[in-house]
Design an enzyme around this catalytic site. Structure first.
Site, PDB file in Angstrom:
ATOM      1  N   ASP A 130       0.901   4.914   4.849  1.00  0.00           N
ATOM      2  CA  ASP A 130       0.892   4.407   3.485  1.00  0.00           C
ATOM      3  C   ASP A 130       1.621   3.068   3.483  1.00  0.00           C
ATOM      4  OD1 ASP A 130       1.088   3.921   0.759  1.00  0.00           O
ATOM      5  OD2 ASP A 130       1.275   6.061   0.282  1.00  0.00           O
ATOM      6  N   ARG A 132       1.931   0.962   1.020  1.00  0.00           N
ATOM      7  CA  ARG A 132       2.250   0.440  -0.297  1.00  0.00           C
ATOM      8  C   ARG A 132       3.742   0.212  -0.497  1.00  0.00           C
ATOM      9  NH1 ARG A 132      -0.844   4.817  -3.858  1.00  0.00           N
ATOM     10  NH2 ARG A 132       0.177   6.109  -2.303  1.00  0.00           N
TER      11      ARG A 132
END
Ligand SMILES: [Zn+2]
Length: 204
Positions: A130, A132
């Site tokens: 991930d 982000r």
């Protein structure tokens, strides 16, 4: 950290009711393009902490209605829950495929078709599971003068990321949708490998 600058605001009627749409941009310095995001705001967001959803762009799900993920269902659920309360904020970030980009996301789908799960596929392509960051949504909430939120999310990492960015999360409100059969493997990986919390068996 540079702050988010509000560059536009306009009336924004939707199927879920009347919002205001705001355009934000945040500079990342001379060497990188600026980050941009929009915020849909309904009702009075000050006073009681509002419901807030941070949605990462998913072209395939949000626009084409892909059943490989549950993004479109979550987006619609978030808008309907905000509408149900008559107040709240949806921040829509341009971070396709958990931050890896559109074409890499399609390459990851190709690897998944060959048997890898979503985390293994991203790692095969050289990305973190991930990618982000949540600095931009935190800066947008500060620009909207909203220091405390009720976060609509199944992802405890979003709660801690926002708190690290000095936004207080007084409640995590689940954002659970009925998954399609196509998304069942994807959601199982989210739960088992990415630590997402689901209460219902259908979302597991
Ligand atoms: Zn998606």
């Amino acid at each position: 950290m540079s702050s988010a600058e509000q560059l536009a605001s306009a009336k924004f009627p939707t199927r879920w009711g009347n919002f205001e749409i705001y355009g934000f941009r945040r500079s990342l310095g001379a060497d990188a393009p600026p980050e941009e995001a929009v915020a849909l705001v309904m009702g009075d967001i000050h006073g009681r902490p509002p419901l807030v959803r941070i949605h990462s762009q998913c072209l395939t799900g949000d626009v084409f209605g892909s059943l490989r993920c549950d993004c479109r269902q979550q987006l619609e659920l978030a808008l309907s829950m905000i509408s149900g309360e008559g107040r709240g904020i949806l921040i829509y970030e341009q971070q396709e495929g958990r931050g890896i980009g559109l074409i890499a996301k399609l390459q990851a789908y190709q690897l998944q078709d060959a048997g890898l799960d979503t985390v293994e596929a991203n790692e095969r392509l050289g990305f973190e599971a991930d990618q982000r960051g949540f600095a931009l949504p935190a800066e947008i909430l500060k620009a909207l003068a909203v220091p405390t939120v009720r976060l609509l999310s199944n992802n405890p990492q979003k709660v801690s990321a926002l708190e690290r960015a000095a936004i207080k999360v007084i409640e995590r409100v689940p954002c659970e949708v009925e998954p399609s059969a196509h998304a069942a493997d994807y959601l199982r990986t989210k739960k088992e490998k990415l630590g997402h919390l689901f209460t219902t068996e259908s979302s597991s």
